[in-house]
Design an enzyme around this catalytic site. Sequence first.
Site: not given
Ligand code: NAD
Ligand code: LMR
Length: 324
Positions: A159, A187
């Site tokens: 962000d 967030h």
């Molecule tokens: P993705 O679906 O591509 O990958 C998620 C991974 O987590 C998968 O490999 C899945 O098998 C694994 N997983 C599921 N359950 C699990 C568990 N119990 N223990 C460990 N691993 C587990 O998703 P992504 O795009 O890589 O995003 C991952 C997370 O990050 C999501 O929750 C997404 O919303 C979040 N995210 C946060 C931010 C931020 O700024 N804070 C930014 C982007 C994404």
């Molecule tokens: C983001 O900010 O891109 C991530 O937290 C993914 C989402 O769900 O918005």
Amino acid sequence: MKPPIRIAITGATGQIGYSLLYRIAAGDMLGHDQPIILQLHDITEAQHFFKGIVMELNDCAFPLLKQVITTDDLDIAFGDADIALLVGARPRGENMERKDLLAANGPIFVRQGKVLNSVAMKNIKILVVGNPANTNAWITLNNAPDLDPRNFSAMLRLDHNRALSQVAQKINASVSEIKKMIVWGNHSNTQFPDLSHAMIKDQKIVSLINDSNWVENNFIPTVQNRGAAIIEARQGKSSAASAANAIINHMQDWIFGTKENDWVSMGVVSTGCYDIPSGVIYSFPVTCINGQYKIVEGLEINPSNYQRMQKSYQELITEQTVIQ
Ligand code: NAD
Ligand code: LMR
């Protein structure tokens, strides 16, 4: 040669993982003289994805990468870890808010907190990325009573970077010239991207822009809703490359220190400053030195910005009650 640092990464076969592992192994996070061991975790059903990931890590011939461990066992993934990047969790789809993920993702962090508490290094640095990141960090912290709460953080850096980029485009400057940006709070779309302290050289950016309509109706909502806009633009997939980049920025600043005369936004445990009651994981402006962050205190907050900051706090309290 320095001793290797053990980096645990959950959800390592996911889309953020694919943008993250190779940059860390190349030295982008901890420097080009720091050997590392990757301790990669994912659920049992995802283990087969590790085959190609590890083949590619090998084929990169990274000089700093001393070992790669892949596992579905958290005790192995977190064993003696110096750093834990908690990415593994379900992402939201279109028309969902991040807090809608609490029921699915909250329990993941209960278990991970307990395992971190028992097997990780006591001075571990933990970054929670999986959404809803602040509340998941709070859950992890509350399940790890033997670890210092200051070892835990939630990712608001994406962000913060989004805010920098929007302003840089508006004033036709480089992002590196913009200092003292802040994103307060959760967030989520209640976060408050606050331009009122941001500077370029010796000038306040709000005075330079001199366009409150742009700040209120363009800048703030664009940053608040950027995650959803990315999901729409990527036809259902959430941000990955920019999230991985923000993870690297967050850890680099925490470990090596923030730049002089600047700060960054980090989700950290509140100390009660700015009337945000202690205990909640809330994004504040922080400076970092010698591997420790310090919340920037004493900034002047006008009444309407105070209300926005409280609104984001109230949402965090509501999220906490959902999982209790
Ligand atoms: P993705 O679906 O591509 O990958 C998620 C991974 O987590 C998968 O490999 C899945 O098998 C694994 N997983 C599921 N359950 C699990 C568990 N119990 N223990 C460990 N691993 C587990 O998703 P992504 O795009 O890589 O995003 C991952 C997370 O990050 C999501 O929750 C997404 O919303 C979040 N995210 C946060 C931010 C931020 O700024 N804070 C930014 C982007 C994404
Ligand atoms: C983001 O900010 O891109 C991530 O937290 C993914 C989402 O769900 O918005």
